[in-house]
Design a protein around this motif. Structure first.
Motif, PDB file in Angstrom:
ATOM      1  N   GLN A  77       9.949   3.177 -15.061  1.00 28.57           N
ATOM      2  CA  GLN A  77       9.275   3.727 -13.884  1.00 28.57           C
ATOM      3  C   GLN A  77       7.765   3.532 -13.952  1.00 28.57           C
ATOM      4  O   GLN A  77       7.108   3.333 -12.934  1.00 28.57           O
ATOM      5  N   HIS A  78       7.204   3.566 -15.147  1.00 27.00           N
ATOM      6  CA  HIS A  78       5.765   3.311 -15.291  1.00 27.00           C
ATOM      7  C   HIS A  78       5.424   1.915 -14.760  1.00 27.00           C
ATOM      8  O   HIS A  78       4.394   1.724 -14.108  1.00 27.00           O
ATOM      9  N   CYS A  79       6.278   0.948 -15.042  1.00 21.83           N
ATOM     10  CA  CYS A  79       6.066  -0.419 -14.550  1.00 21.83           C
ATOM     11  C   CYS A  79       6.103  -0.450 -13.018  1.00 21.83           C
ATOM     12  O   CYS A  79       5.273  -1.098 -12.381  1.00 21.83           O
ATOM     13  N   VAL A  80       7.072   0.253 -12.452  1.00 25.15           N
ATOM     14  CA  VAL A  80       7.190   0.330 -10.988  1.00 25.15           C
ATOM     15  C   VAL A  80       5.901   0.907 -10.408  1.00 25.15           C
ATOM     16  O   VAL A  80       5.319   0.357  -9.465  1.00 25.15           O
ATOM     17  N   ASP A  81       5.455   2.024 -10.977  1.00 26.25           N
ATOM     18  CA  ASP A  81       4.245   2.679 -10.490  1.00 26.25           C
ATOM     19  C   ASP A  81       3.032   1.769 -10.596  1.00 26.25           C
ATOM     20  O   ASP A  81       2.188   1.732  -9.691  1.00 26.25           O
ATOM     21  N   LYS A  82       2.935   1.029 -11.687  1.00 24.86           N
ATOM     22  CA  LYS A  82       1.789   0.153 -11.909  1.00 24.86           C
ATOM     23  C   LYS A  82       1.760  -0.993 -10.891  1.00 24.86           C
ATOM     24  O   LYS A  82       0.720  -1.292 -10.310  1.00 24.86           O
ATOM     25  N   VAL A  83       2.915  -1.621 -10.668  1.00 26.82           N
ATOM     26  CA  VAL A  83       2.980  -2.708  -9.680  1.00 26.82           C
ATOM     27  C   VAL A  83       2.656  -2.165  -8.292  1.00 26.82           C
ATOM     28  O   VAL A  83       1.880  -2.768  -7.533  1.00 26.82           O
ATOM     29  N   LYS A  87       0.829   0.362  -7.534  1.00 28.55           N
ATOM     30  CA  LYS A  87      -0.597   0.692  -7.468  1.00 28.55           C
ATOM     31  C   LYS A  87      -1.439  -0.563  -7.273  1.00 28.55           C
ATOM     32  O   LYS A  87      -2.274  -0.619  -6.364  1.00 28.55           O
ATOM     33  N   PHE A  88      -1.223  -1.571  -8.094  1.00 29.86           N
ATOM     34  CA  PHE A  88      -2.049  -2.784  -8.028  1.00 29.86           C
ATOM     35  C   PHE A  88      -1.863  -3.520  -6.701  1.00 29.86           C
ATOM     36  O   PHE A  88      -2.838  -3.949  -6.094  1.00 29.86           O
ATOM     37  N   VAL A  89      -0.622  -3.669  -6.265  1.00 34.56           N
ATOM     38  CA  VAL A  89      -0.363  -4.387  -5.013  1.00 34.56           C
ATOM     39  C   VAL A  89      -0.744  -3.511  -3.820  1.00 34.56           C
ATOM     40  O   VAL A  89      -1.305  -3.990  -2.838  1.00 34.56           O
ATOM     41  N   GLY A  90      -0.468  -2.224  -3.922  1.00 39.27           N
ATOM     42  CA  GLY A  90      -0.747  -1.310  -2.820  1.00 39.27           C
ATOM     43  C   GLY A  90      -2.217  -1.147  -2.506  1.00 39.27           C
ATOM     44  O   GLY A  90      -2.574  -0.724  -1.398  1.00 39.27           O
ATOM     45  N   GLU A  91      -3.089  -1.465  -3.446  1.00 37.30           N
ATOM     46  CA  GLU A  91      -4.530  -1.370  -3.213  1.00 37.30           C
ATOM     47  C   GLU A  91      -5.059  -2.495  -2.328  1.00 37.30           C
ATOM     48  O   GLU A  91      -6.188  -2.418  -1.847  1.00 37.30           O
ATOM     49  N   GLU A 135      -5.735  -4.549   0.899  1.00 42.26           N
ATOM     50  CA  GLU A 135      -5.784  -4.274   2.325  1.00 42.26           C
ATOM     51  C   GLU A 135      -4.797  -5.189   3.054  1.00 42.26           C
ATOM     52  O   GLU A 135      -4.785  -6.398   2.838  1.00 42.26           O
ATOM     53  N   GLY A 136      -3.958  -4.593   3.877  1.00 39.87           N
ATOM     54  CA  GLY A 136      -2.965  -5.348   4.635  1.00 39.87           C
ATOM     55  C   GLY A 136      -1.552  -5.191   4.115  1.00 39.87           C
ATOM     56  O   GLY A 136      -0.594  -5.549   4.793  1.00 39.87           O
ATOM     57  N   VAL A 137      -1.387  -4.644   2.908  1.00 36.17           N
ATOM     58  CA  VAL A 137      -0.044  -4.413   2.365  1.00 36.17           C
ATOM     59  C   VAL A 137       0.527  -3.163   3.019  1.00 36.17           C
ATOM     60  O   VAL A 137      -0.064  -2.084   2.973  1.00 36.17           O
ATOM     61  N   GLU A 138       1.684  -3.311   3.664  1.00 34.55           N
ATOM     62  CA  GLU A 138       2.294  -2.205   4.394  1.00 34.55           C
ATOM     63  C   GLU A 138       3.368  -1.491   3.584  1.00 34.55           C
ATOM     64  O   GLU A 138       3.510  -0.280   3.674  1.00 34.55           O
ATOM     65  N   HIS A 139       4.156  -2.255   2.815  1.00 30.35           N
ATOM     66  CA  HIS A 139       5.269  -1.648   2.083  1.00 30.35           C
ATOM     67  C   HIS A 139       5.578  -2.460   0.830  1.00 30.35           C
ATOM     68  O   HIS A 139       5.532  -3.684   0.861  1.00 30.35           O
ATOM     69  N   ILE A 140       5.892  -1.732  -0.238  1.00 31.34           N
ATOM     70  CA  ILE A 140       6.274  -2.365  -1.501  1.00 31.34           C
ATOM     71  C   ILE A 140       7.564  -1.706  -1.971  1.00 31.34           C
ATOM     72  O   ILE A 140       7.665  -0.482  -1.977  1.00 31.34           O
ATOM     73  N   SER A 141       8.519  -2.515  -2.380  1.00 30.63           N
ATOM     74  CA  SER A 141       9.765  -1.992  -2.937  1.00 30.63           C
ATOM     75  C   SER A 141      10.048  -2.746  -4.231  1.00 30.63           C
ATOM     76  O   SER A 141      10.253  -3.958  -4.220  1.00 30.63           O
ATOM     77  N   VAL A 142      10.022  -2.012  -5.352  1.00 28.85           N
ATOM     78  CA  VAL A 142      10.232  -2.619  -6.661  1.00 28.85           C
ATOM     79  C   VAL A 142      11.658  -2.342  -7.113  1.00 28.85           C
ATOM     80  O   VAL A 142      12.103  -1.196  -7.104  1.00 28.85           O
ATOM     81  N   LYS A 194       0.280 -12.079  -5.618  1.00 26.75           N
ATOM     82  CA  LYS A 194       0.655 -12.652  -6.916  1.00 26.75           C
ATOM     83  C   LYS A 194      -0.403 -12.354  -7.969  1.00 26.75           C
ATOM     84  O   LYS A 194      -0.087 -11.993  -9.101  1.00 26.75           O
ATOM     85  N   GLU A 195      -1.665 -12.475  -7.593  1.00 30.55           N
ATOM     86  CA  GLU A 195      -2.754 -12.195  -8.524  1.00 30.55           C
ATOM     87  C   GLU A 195      -2.746 -10.724  -8.954  1.00 30.55           C
ATOM     88  O   GLU A 195      -2.973 -10.408 -10.124  1.00 30.55           O
ATOM     89  N   ALA A 196      -2.469  -9.824  -8.030  1.00 35.09           N
ATOM     90  CA  ALA A 196      -2.427  -8.395  -8.353  1.00 35.09           C
ATOM     91  C   ALA A 196      -1.305  -8.100  -9.349  1.00 35.09           C
ATOM     92  O   ALA A 196      -1.478  -7.297 -10.271  1.00 35.09           O
ATOM     93  N   ILE A 197      -0.155  -8.750  -9.185  1.00 33.56           N
ATOM     94  CA  ILE A 197       0.962  -8.561 -10.116  1.00 33.56           C
ATOM     95  C   ILE A 197       0.595  -9.084 -11.501  1.00 33.56           C
ATOM     96  O   ILE A 197       0.863  -8.430 -12.515  1.00 33.56           O
ATOM     97  N   LEU A 198      -0.042 -10.232 -11.552  1.00 36.50           N
ATOM     98  CA  LEU A 198      -0.495 -10.781 -12.830  1.00 36.50           C
ATOM     99  C   LEU A 198      -1.549  -9.880 -13.461  1.00 36.50           C
ATOM    100  O   LEU A 198      -1.511  -9.636 -14.674  1.00 36.50           O
ATOM    101  N   ASP A 199      -2.463  -9.357 -12.651  1.00 34.77           N
ATOM    102  CA  ASP A 199      -3.498  -8.448 -13.165  1.00 34.77           C
ATOM    103  C   ASP A 199      -2.901  -7.154 -13.709  1.00 34.77           C
ATOM    104  O   ASP A 199      -3.456  -6.543 -14.623  1.00 34.77           O
TER     105      ASP A 199
END
Length: 66
Positions: free
Chosen positions: A13-19, A21-25, A27-34, A55-60
């Motif tokens: 779950q920590h991994c889910v939360d981290k992805v 957070k990074f992708v959700g920050e 601008e323009g991202v409406e929804h994320i489902s891990v 993709k860059e946010a996931i790598l970061d």
């Protein structure tokens, strides 16, 4: 736009939360489902967010794109 990306290295779950957070920050991202079981991240987004930005946010966040 909608995209589903294969992401390696997510284990809990920590991994889910981290992805989320990074992708959700972005601008323009409406929804994320891990999905840990499938090692996938489904994203709904609009400009100014781009697939390259996501993709860059996931790598970061420390994960690998499969």
């Amino acid at each position: 736009m909608q995209e589903v990306l294969k992401v390696s290295g997510m284990t809990c779950q920590h991994c889910v939360d981290k992805v989320e957070k990074f992708v959700g920050e972005l601008e323009g991202v409406e929804h994320i489902s891990v999905h840990l079981d499938k090692q996938e991240v489904a994203i709904t987004f609009n400009p100014p967010a781009t697939l390259a930005d996501i993709k860059e946010a996931i790598l970061d966040a420390g994960y690998t794109l499969a």
